[in-house]
Motif scaffolding. Structure first.
Motif, PDB file in Angstrom:
ATOM      1  N   PRO A 149       0.844  -1.199   0.000  1.00  0.00           N
ATOM      2  CA  PRO A 149       0.000   0.000   0.000  1.00  0.00           C
ATOM      3  C   PRO A 149       0.879   1.249   0.000  1.00  0.00           C
ATOM      4  O   PRO A 149       1.989   1.236   0.548  1.00  0.00           O
ATOM      5  N   LEU A 150       0.395   2.322  -0.625  1.00  0.00           N
ATOM      6  CA  LEU A 150       1.181   3.558  -0.699  1.00  0.00           C
ATOM      7  C   LEU A 150       0.542   4.639   0.153  1.00  0.00           C
ATOM      8  O   LEU A 150      -0.640   4.590   0.459  1.00  0.00           O
ATOM      9  N   GLY A 151       1.359   5.637   0.505  1.00  0.00           N
ATOM     10  CA  GLY A 151       0.841   6.746   1.302  1.00  0.00           C
ATOM     11  C   GLY A 151       0.046   7.706   0.435  1.00  0.00           C
ATOM     12  O   GLY A 151       0.051   7.633  -0.794  1.00  0.00           O
ATOM     13  N   ASP A 152      -0.640   8.597   1.108  1.00  0.00           N
ATOM     14  CA  ASP A 152      -1.385   9.647   0.426  1.00  0.00           C
ATOM     15  C   ASP A 152      -0.470  10.387  -0.547  1.00  0.00           C
ATOM     16  O   ASP A 152       0.707  10.567  -0.264  1.00  0.00           O
ATOM     17  N   SER A 153      -1.019  10.819  -1.652  1.00  0.00           N
ATOM     18  CA  SER A 153      -0.264  11.602  -2.623  1.00  0.00           C
ATOM     19  C   SER A 153       0.938  10.866  -3.180  1.00  0.00           C
ATOM     20  O   SER A 153       1.939  11.469  -3.498  1.00  0.00           O
ATOM     21  N   HIS A 154       0.844   9.530  -3.234  1.00  0.00           N
ATOM     22  CA  HIS A 154       1.844   8.787  -4.003  1.00  0.00           C
ATOM     23  C   HIS A 154       1.150   8.258  -5.230  1.00  0.00           C
ATOM     24  O   HIS A 154       0.005   7.851  -5.181  1.00  0.00           O
ATOM     25  N   LEU A 155       1.886   8.242  -6.341  1.00  0.00           N
ATOM     26  CA  LEU A 155       1.286   7.717  -7.559  1.00  0.00           C
ATOM     27  C   LEU A 155       1.419   6.202  -7.519  1.00  0.00           C
ATOM     28  O   LEU A 155       2.509   5.680  -7.301  1.00  0.00           O
ATOM     29  N   GLY A 156       0.329   5.521  -7.716  1.00  0.00           N
ATOM     30  CA  GLY A 156       0.378   4.057  -7.732  1.00  0.00           C
ATOM     31  C   GLY A 156      -0.808   3.525  -8.502  1.00  0.00           C
ATOM     32  O   GLY A 156      -1.583   4.284  -9.075  1.00  0.00           O
ATOM     33  N   GLU A 157      -0.952   2.196  -8.482  1.00  0.00           N
ATOM     34  CA  GLU A 157      -2.068   1.606  -9.216  1.00  0.00           C
ATOM     35  C   GLU A 157      -3.330   1.676  -8.346  1.00  0.00           C
ATOM     36  O   GLU A 157      -3.268   1.456  -7.129  1.00  0.00           O
ATOM     37  N   ILE A 158      -4.444   1.995  -8.977  1.00  0.00           N
ATOM     38  CA  ILE A 158      -5.721   2.060  -8.257  1.00  0.00           C
ATOM     39  C   ILE A 158      -6.260   0.632  -8.132  1.00  0.00           C
ATOM     40  O   ILE A 158      -6.436  -0.050  -9.143  1.00  0.00           O
ATOM     41  N   TRP A 159      -6.471   0.173  -6.894  1.00  0.00           N
ATOM     42  CA  TRP A 159      -7.089  -1.144  -6.667  1.00  0.00           C
ATOM     43  C   TRP A 159      -8.484  -0.901  -6.118  1.00  0.00           C
ATOM     44  O   TRP A 159      -8.717   0.036  -5.360  1.00  0.00           O
ATOM     45  N   VAL A 160      -9.401  -1.777  -6.480  1.00  0.00           N
ATOM     46  CA  VAL A 160     -10.792  -1.535  -6.103  1.00  0.00           C
ATOM     47  C   VAL A 160     -11.422  -2.806  -5.516  1.00  0.00           C
ATOM     48  O   VAL A 160     -11.135  -3.920  -5.946  1.00  0.00           O
ATOM     49  N   HIS A 161     -12.270  -2.584  -4.498  1.00  0.00           N
ATOM     50  CA  HIS A 161     -13.006  -3.707  -3.898  1.00  0.00           C
ATOM     51  C   HIS A 161     -14.462  -3.274  -3.851  1.00  0.00           C
ATOM     52  O   HIS A 161     -14.785  -2.243  -3.272  1.00  0.00           O
ATOM     53  N   SER A 162     -15.348  -4.066  -4.486  1.00  0.00           N
ATOM     54  CA  SER A 162     -16.745  -3.644  -4.483  1.00  0.00           C
ATOM     55  C   SER A 162     -17.632  -4.812  -4.870  1.00  0.00           C
ATOM     56  O   SER A 162     -17.179  -5.769  -5.509  1.00  0.00           O
ATOM     57  N   ALA A 163     -18.913  -4.721  -4.471  1.00  0.00           N
ATOM     58  CA  ALA A 163     -19.862  -5.789  -4.796  1.00  0.00           C
ATOM     59  C   ALA A 163     -20.105  -5.866  -6.292  1.00  0.00           C
ATOM     60  O   ALA A 163     -20.528  -6.892  -6.810  1.00  0.00           O
ATOM     61  N   HIS A 164     -19.872  -4.752  -7.019  1.00  0.00           N
ATOM     62  CA  HIS A 164     -20.124  -4.852  -8.460  1.00  0.00           C
ATOM     63  C   HIS A 164     -18.852  -4.986  -9.301  1.00  0.00           C
ATOM     64  O   HIS A 164     -18.852  -4.706 -10.490  1.00  0.00           O
ATOM     65  N   ASN A 165     -17.752  -5.454  -8.676  1.00  0.00           N
ATOM     66  CA  ASN A 165     -16.593  -5.834  -9.493  1.00  0.00           C
ATOM     67  C   ASN A 165     -17.003  -6.953 -10.445  1.00  0.00           C
ATOM     68  O   ASN A 165     -17.835  -7.796 -10.102  1.00  0.00           O
ATOM     69  N   ALA A 166     -16.388  -6.984 -11.621  1.00  0.00           N
ATOM     70  CA  ALA A 166     -16.624  -8.117 -12.515  1.00  0.00           C
ATOM     71  C   ALA A 166     -15.985  -9.345 -11.883  1.00  0.00           C
ATOM     72  O   ALA A 166     -15.082  -9.227 -11.048  1.00  0.00           O
ATOM     73  N   SER A 167     -16.463 -10.527 -12.294  1.00  0.00           N
ATOM     74  CA  SER A 167     -15.939 -11.708 -11.588  1.00  0.00           C
ATOM     75  C   SER A 167     -14.777 -12.350 -12.323  1.00  0.00           C
ATOM     76  O   SER A 167     -14.318 -13.410 -11.916  1.00  0.00           O
ATOM     77  N   GLY A 168     -14.302 -11.766 -13.404  1.00  0.00           N
ATOM     78  CA  GLY A 168     -13.122 -12.326 -14.063  1.00  0.00           C
ATOM     79  C   GLY A 168     -13.193 -12.097 -15.561  1.00  0.00           C
ATOM     80  O   GLY A 168     -14.236 -11.702 -16.091  1.00  0.00           O
ATOM     81  N   TYR A 169     -12.061 -12.348 -16.230  1.00  0.00           N
ATOM     82  CA  TYR A 169     -12.075 -12.255 -17.695  1.00  0.00           C
ATOM     83  C   TYR A 169     -12.761 -13.482 -18.251  1.00  0.00           C
ATOM     84  O   TYR A 169     -12.534 -14.589 -17.777  1.00  0.00           O
TER      85      TYR A 169
END
Length: 1527
Positions: free
Chosen positions: A1336-1356
């Motif tokens: 995990p990165l600190g505030d105001s660091h550029l990094g990849e956006i990771w997301v966790h949510s009930a409406h994430n797709a379930s895979g390719y």
């Protein structure tokens, strides 16, 4: 010939000269004597050369030989400069391929000619045919017929070149660096998502199906582009100058290298110089007390004595002005100026006023009368050039000078007055930048006679201003140098003494009589001594360059005033003139004797004319400057034994300002001649050119300064600049001034040599300081001209200047090429000039541009207007026909490539963040579980159940309204209508399609109602729908393969569509594009069964598949993601809460309904939330751009969604129509949110211009926002109805390259505006993670956006072309910290920032900023660049660049620009693009490709498809206007 073969042929011809030639038996001439003269030019110079004089090498032998030797050194090194490719229409001249040279015999009449560099005779080249045929087969695997013989090839026999070429090819294959970008193999060069013509009007370029011959390392070899790039890469791999060690900090850690002084550089070691005093100005008793007194004396004593003879263009005397006539006419002019302008009470001109003198160069008599008229009237003449057009080069600056001098009257001649441009009413228009002038004609017949008792007031010379001479500065501005009457007189006396002028001598003047040496000798000093001037106009010199020599003979003239140009022209024209005799000359004044190349003209001239009576000691070079008048002049002597002074100086020493006599190098030397002694009555010293005026040492180059009466006194009206130039007090090393009197800076660089001889090595104006070393523009011109001097560029048609790019000066050479030169000639000349300058001056040329003959802006006397040329170059309107940029060689101060630091352990990152008070960057939307709302739809797990419930409870509630292009309702659906149609479609799928539950169905529909019904029909039947954009009927060949591919990849068992598309899929055109026999079952839903299904399918588990979402990413990857029923319902609920959607709401949607959020809004949300969706197909906006906004206004919509392409269409299409739209009642004041649905960094410029444009129609500026989604989660952020407005921050672009975020103020340099991508949706959590270490990165660091949510797709579902695509995209865990949560990786870089604003729930608001896709980012020099940033800079660089795309190939940055303008502008873009990318991004552009509008492919979301563009470029399918390979 643009085939591969033609390219090979051209290349071998070009590089042939640099390859070691195999020894030949039939060598006609010894190898050494290689004066390259093409056959055509050989015969042209034949008559001249047979005279046996060596005048074709009119330049200093030393220099020419040095240049030839330097080039010979280079010949051993194989030169591999890739030649730019150019579209046929741009090549105006005949190309070499079309030119068959005469056979060797025609060249042999003149033994001095070698045919090009070809030693081959026709016989040998015929012998090589089979060989060449065999080789070309070996290379291309093609069966070429033997007709491609090389006998038509000028420049050597083909076999040797071809062999060398094979060597080059094998070299490429074995040693090429593997491309640093992931390779794209040929199997998926097909999946291109082409613009369907729906949202974009661009026609898709013909890519795809490009057969690429891949070598082992993924470099397509079949393409000639990549071969050239490889050649460029290999060239650039050659060792450059040693890297520099030290760095200076450019207000940031990104370090630019700074030139450290070379410890071995030469330093001045001599003693401090002493000021040089000229001889005493001997006051002769009969010298007149003023110049007017001299005129009066000669005009009355010897009125018949000739003063001036003018010539016509045939060289016949046109008019003889005697001293009597000059005196009476000047009096008449003086009287009329003072008494006949204005009224008696209010005269227009009073003594002391300034008056312009506008006389053409062929009328010295009228000028002389007017000039002396002004002196007699005591008004100040300001001689200027005749303005030919309203927009002459530099004429505006002249106007500025006249304005600042307060000029209101212009004196001119009759003929000149008639020739000035006139308005229809006959008045002379005001020239651009000029003050309003009264034009006054000075011909006697127009003037009234002065009364008998009127006499001009003749005083002794005093300190009043006598005249103002104009001077053009380096930057093009024009200054006026004031010369007082005493200075004028003293200067005439000093010249008389130095040149030993006597009464009634005859002098031939070829120079411009309005200023400088021509004015001083030919108008002023001549009158003081009653001499006779023969004036030769420039127009006569053009017709007959020998005219001045003929006049010297004819009049037995004692003195002639010329420039080295006139000597050079005479040499070129001189054809054994029998009757030339120059023995009468006692003095040949060379006005530009200070120029480094005047010495060669003097030598060559003496060589030829010595036999015609010219004595060596007669040649008298002089040095002058507008400020100091004559600085030094060589005295005429009678002693022929004393040779003139020569200095052979080391060029390397000169660049450090140090005098070192010829080093052993012999190549890089500058030979200078002395310009004689200091003027009588003057003192001279040299001071350091910059900083305080400290005296130089004896072996140091400085600026010459003069202290004398006979100099200018000020720049008129500019006291500050006057102080710096005219009031200089040179200091000794101890800091004491050397004299109480001020010195004047002459603007000349030089030194005082032994015996008090003055040497000038250059001008301050021509000084270019490149990484701490000083180079003189004139020296560089001389070197360029010594490269095959007569063949390619006319002398005097070449300009050298420097432009500042990235904190250093860069040298630019612009030359006019001969009209008959071919592309090969020009390119060869250019590469040789680069080598010569590199060898002799040890400096790289940044840009070399060739323009067509006669297109550079000229000064009135025919020279090149330097500052205007530089201006044209910088603003991109020079229109060159050839450009060669060498930024890789020149730019040595780039930042150090970034070294990746060894990774820090997780624990220390946590501690580091805690210590610095940074929180871990994470944020979330509102929690879904805590929101209590009376959401009835929540009771149902599946959308199909929600639809059935709505059909029962609110059957007649309208869910969907579809508009057509006229804005009227084309179709609408109520809850029950949708339910019933879905039932019929379900029956059709089961009965006609015999589908099982879980089968995949492709829905190929245009945007509309049918698509929605088909989708729910699939759900009712238990099938899995996939929405597919239908093929474009006008563009089947490129759009149908994508449809076929999605159908195959998604494993669809059936394809549902309309009757129209049904026919299209089976049409003849379709059969040509794809194999139509392999389509799955096609069902046409235009005729549906009349019955209802037995029961509606209900899934067993909410985690089963609801639908598949297929989309092509910007990198050209086709990816399908799986959306479960649970995710679909959660998605709809999240949007409903964020946008507060209820059945009473209306939402306008102008999006493509095929993937991502666009599909969800179009098909799903209305059913879930019950609101009415007004559907506007984006393709309808092409016929009616106002459709979307009119609908929003008419239906009083509060929330609307669109795409960037729609917004761009409105901005461009409706920009000028806001008034008429207002009149039609368009009102956007009710719009609360207007969301752009996107999967990229928000396009801030577009959203802002859209907001500004429609502000007048009531659009609230804060209503416009963007959303953000990606493949793993179709909508992460979306600006809702409540919550704070989206914020914008400015970040430092340089920090961003190092993956750091540094906020800066708006407008600060290198700042980049980023807009928040909307609010995070309810139920979504975001964290920023390091893409490599997954920490995990600190505030105001550029990094990849990771997301966790009930409406994430379930895979390719599948990734076509890359099966191994990491499953961790959907289930990744952090490497430390919270290692339990499962995250999906978006593949986008961004950062979170906690703002001061509060959210709806009272928390502080966290804003998410998206920077760009990881796939698209380019690693260059160890730093991360986002293509869009470079593209934005490039689009700003020139008005004709409409679009730009960049990508990398084998570590080279390739910039493709679309040109909106004539093809002639294409080459203007190359330097501008290179400059802007260097300045703003510290990157060197490797290749610049200029293409037509619409070549850069764009997908339906309006995103550039850079990888397709790259494949198209490498496969040579772009048909570029111009491709430049930067060296």
């Amino acid at each position: 010939d643009i085939t591969q073969k033609g390219y090979e042929k051209k290349r071998s011809k070009l590089i042939g000269a640099y390859l070691p030639q195999p020894p030949r038996v039939d060598q006609a001439l010894p190898q050494e004597r290689r004066t390259p003269v093409t056959p055509s030019s050989a015969s042209r110079y034949h008559r001249r050369r047979s005279s046996g004089s060596r005048d074709e090498r009119y330049r200093s032998d030393v220099h020419t030989e040095a240049v030839q030797a330097a080039l010979a050194k280079h010949k051993e090194r194989k030169m591999a400069v890739p030649m730019p490719s150019k579209r046929r229409s741009l090549v105006v001249q005949t190309s070499m391929d079309a030119y068959t040279p005469p056979d060797t015999s025609s060249g042999s009449e003149d033994e001095g000619s070698v045919q090009g560099d070809s030693q081959g005779t026709p016989t040998s080249s015929q012998g090589s045919i089979n060989m060449e045929h065999w080789i070309s087969q070996a290379i291309h695997g093609s069966t070429t017929s033997t007709t491609s013989s090389s006998s038509t090839q000028s420049g050597g026999s083909g076999a040797a070149h071809r062999l060398a070429d094979v060597m080059a090819q094998t070299h490429i294959e074995n040693h090429s660096a593997p491309p640093d970008v992931t390779t794209y193999t040929s199997e998926h060069s097909i999946q291109v998502e082409r613009p369907q013509g729906s949202t974009t009007s661009r026609t898709a370029p013909k890519y795809g199906n490009a057969e690429l011959m891949e070598t082992g390392d993924g470099v397509p070899v079949s393409s000639r582009v990549s071969a050239k790039i490889q050649q460029l890469v290999n060239t650039l791999k050659r060792p450059k100058r040693p890297p520099l060690r030290e760095f200076f900090v450019d207000d940031f850690e990104e370090l630019l290298e700074v030139q450290q002084p070379d410890p071995n550089q030469p330093k001045p070691e001599g003693a401090q110089m002493l000021a040089m005093r000229g001889e005493q100005l001997g006051v002769v008793t009969n010298w007149p007390p003023s110049l007017e007194a001299a005129l009066q004396r000669w005009g009355t004593i010897s009125p018949k004595a000739p003063c001036l003879t003018t010539m016509d263009t045939n060289g016949k005397p046109l008019y003889i002005l005697t001293y009597g006539k000059l005196w009476t006419r000047s009096m008449k002019v003086a009287y009329n100026i003072l008494h006949k302008l204005g009224t008696k009470q209010e005269p227009m001109v009073r003594p002391g006023d300034r008056v312009a003198l506008v006389f053409p160069n062929n009328d010295p008599a009228a000028f002389m009368v007017a000039f002396y008229g002004c002196l007699l009237a005591e008004v100040v003449p300001v001689p200027i050039e005749v303005p030919l057009t309203r927009k002459d080069a530099g004429s505006q600056q002249i106007g500025f000078l006249l304005g600042s001098c307060g000029v209101t009257v212009a004196l001119t001649s009759d003929a000149c007055h008639k020739g000035l441009p006139k308005s229809p009413t006959g008045e002379i228009p005001q020239f651009k930048g000029w003050p309003k002038l009264l034009w006054f004609v000075t011909e006697s017949k127009h003037l009234s006679k002065p009364p008998r008792d009127w006499f001009p007031h003749i005083k002794d010379a005093n300190n009043d201003t006598a005249y103002i001479e104009y001077k053009t500065c380096k930057d093009g501005s024009v200054l006026g140098v004031t010369v007082t009457r005493i200075a004028l007189l003293t200067h005439c006396q000093a010249l008389t003494q130095a040149c030993s002028y006597t009464e009634a001598e005859t002098i031939v003047n070829v120079l411009d009589f309005k200023k400088d040496v021509g004015l001083w000798h030919g108008i002023l000093t001549s009158v003081m001594n009653m001499m006779h001037v023969i004036s030769i106009p420039y127009s006569l010199m053009k017709v007959n360059p020998l005219s001045w020599i003929q006049k010297v003979c004819q009049y037995k003239a004692k003195v002639a005033c010329v420039k080295s140009r006139d000597m050079h022209w005479a040499l070129v024209a001189h054809r054994d003139q029998r009757d030339v005799n120059l023995s009468s000359l006692r003095m040949l004044i060379v006005a530009d004797g200070a120029n480094p190349w005047s010495i060669s003209s003097c030598d060559a001239f003496l060589n030829v004319f010595q036999s015609k009576g010219l004595r060596q000691e007669v040649i008298c070079p002089c040095a002058s400057s507008p400020e100091a008048l004559t600085v030094a002049i060589r005295r005429p002597t009678d002693d022929s034994n004393q040779p003139p002074g020569r200095g052979v100086l080391s060029m390397h020493g000169l660049t450090y300002g140090v005098i070192r006599v010829d080093s052993e190098e012999k190549l890089s030397v500058l030979t200078v001649q002395d310009v004689g002694l200091v003027m009588p009555g003057a003192i001279m010293c040299s001071v350091k050119p910059d900083g305080i005026p400290q005296l130089c040492r004896t072996d140091e180059i400085g600026e010459l300064c003069v202290c004398a009466v006979a100099t200018g006194t000020s720049y008129y009206g500019l006291s500050g600049m006057t102080k710096n130039t005219f009031e200089v007090f040179p200091m000794t090393s101890s800091g004491a001034p050397i004299s109480e009197y001020p010195f004047i800076r002459t603007g000349l660089l030089g030194f005082v040599g032994p015996g008090g001889l003055v040497f000038v090595v250059g001008k301050m104006d021509g000084l270019m300081v490149v990484s701490g070393r000083r180079h003189n523009a004139d020296d560089i011109v001389a070197t360029a001209l010594a490269v095959e001097p007569m063949k390619f560029v006319y002398r005097g048609r070449i300009a050298v200047f420097s432009v500042t790019v990235l904190h250093d000066e860069r040298i630019v050479i612009v030359a006019e090429q001969r009209p008959d030169s071919t592309e090969e000639d020009s390119f060869q000349w250019m590469s040789r000039v680069l080598q010569a300058i590199d060898s002799i001056h040890q400096v790289g040329v940044y840009c070399l541009a060739l323009v067509p003959a006669n297109t550079l802006p000229k000064t009135p006397l025919g020279g090149i207007h330097l500052s205007e040329t530089k201006q044209l170059f910088l603003e991109g309107s020079l229109h060159p026909c050839n450009v060669l940029m060498c930024p890789h060689t020149c730019v040595t101060n780039l930042p150090k490539p970034r070294q990746k630091q060894p990774e820090i352990g997780p624990a220390s990152v946590m501690v580091g963040n805690l210590v610095s008070g940074k929180r871990i960057a994470q944020a979330s939307g509102r929690d879904l579980g805590q929101i209590e709302d009376n959401d009835q739809a929540r009771k149902f797990l599946f959308l199909s159940e929600v639809l059935q419930w709505r059909a029962q409870t609110t059957p007649d509630h309208v869910l969907y309204t579809l508009l057509n292009c006229r804005g009227t309702i084309a179709n609408s659906l109520t809850c029950v209508q949708l339910h019933k149609r879905a039932e019929k479609i379900a029956v059709m799928l089961m009965e006609r399609g015999h589908l099982q539950d879980g089968d995949h169905v492709a829905l190929v529909y245009p945007p509309g109602i049918d698509l929605i019904a088909a989708f729910y029909g699939c759900l009712y039947a238990g099938c899995v729908p996939i929405t597919v954009r239908p093929p474009h009927p006008q563009n089947i060949a490129t759009t149908l393969p994508t449809v076929k591919m999605i159908v195959e990849v998604s494993r669809s068992a059936c394809l549902m569509t309309t009757q129209l598309i049904c026919k299209l899929l089976r049409s003849r055109e379709a059969a040509a594009a794809v194999d139509v026999r392999t389509w799955p079952l096609i069902l046409d839903t235009d005729d549906l069964p009349k019955k209802r299904p037995a029961q509606i399918y209900k899934p067993s588990n909410p985690d089963t598949l609801a639908y598949l979402d297929f989309s092509v990413s910007t990198t050209g990857m086709l990816a399908g993601v799986k959306m479960s029923h649970a995710a679909t319902s959660a998605f709809c609920r999240s949007i409903k809460l964020q946008c507060e959607l209820y059945p009473s709401r209306e939402v306008a949607i102008c999006l493509d309904p095929y993937c991502g959020l666009g599909f969800v809004l179009w098909c799903l949300c209305s059913v879930y939330s019950g609101h009415q969706s007004i559907l506007i197909p984006p393709s309808e906006l092409e016929t009616n751009p106002a459709l979307w906004l009119l609908a929003v206004s008419q239906y009083k919509v509060r929330d609307t969604f669109c795409s960037y392409s729609v917004m761009e269409l409105c901005t461009k299409g409706l920009g000028s129509q806001t008034e008429s739209l207002k009149a039609r009642g368009l009102d956007l004041s009710r719009v609360r949110t207007c969301v752009v649905v996107a999967e990229e960094r928000p396009r801030i410029a577009l959203t802002q211009s859209f907001s500004k444009l429609f502000k007048d129609l009531g659009l609230h500026p804060r209503a416009v926002s963007t959303s953000f989604g990606c493949r793993v989660n179709l909508a992460i952020c979306l600006q809702g109805t409540s919550g704070p407005d989206p914020t914008t921050v400015y970040v430092d672009m340089r920090a961003l390259r190092h993956d750091r975020v540094r906020l800066v103020e708006r407008g600060s340099p290198h700042s980049l505006p980023l807009m928040e991508s909307g609010k995070i949706l309810p139920g979504v959590r975001i964290i920023i993670a390091n893409p490599e270490t997954k920490g995990p990165l600190g505030d105001s660091h550029l990094g990849e956006i990771w997301v966790h949510s009930a409406h994430n797709a379930s895979g390719y579902f599948t990734i076509y072309g890359d099966e191994s695509l990491q499953s961790d995209h959907f289930n990744s865990r952090l490497s430390f910290g919270d290692t339990q949560t499962i995250w999906a990786r978006t593949g986008y870089l961004g950062f979170l920032r906690r703002t001061e604003l509060t959210d709806a729930n009272g928390e502080r608001h966290d804003a998410l900023y998206v920077v760009g896709a990881l796939d698209e980012a380019m690693e260059l020099r160890g730093m991360r660049y986002h293509p869009i940033d470079i593209e934005t800079s490039v689009i700003r660089a020139h008005k004709s660049v409409t679009e730009c795309a960049v990508f990398t190939w084998t570590n080279l940055l390739v910039v493709v620009v679309e040109l909106d303008g004539s093809e002639q502008e294409a080459l203007d873009l190359v330097p501008l693009v290179t400059n802007v990318v260097l300045e703003e991004h510290y990157l060197i552009v490797g290749v610049v490709v200029v293409v037509d509008i619409g070549v850069i492919p764009i997908n339906s979301r309006g995103e550039k498809q850079r990888m397709h563009l790259r494949d198209g470029f490498l496969a040579d399918q772009l048909d570029p206007i111009y491709v430049a390979y930067n060296m």
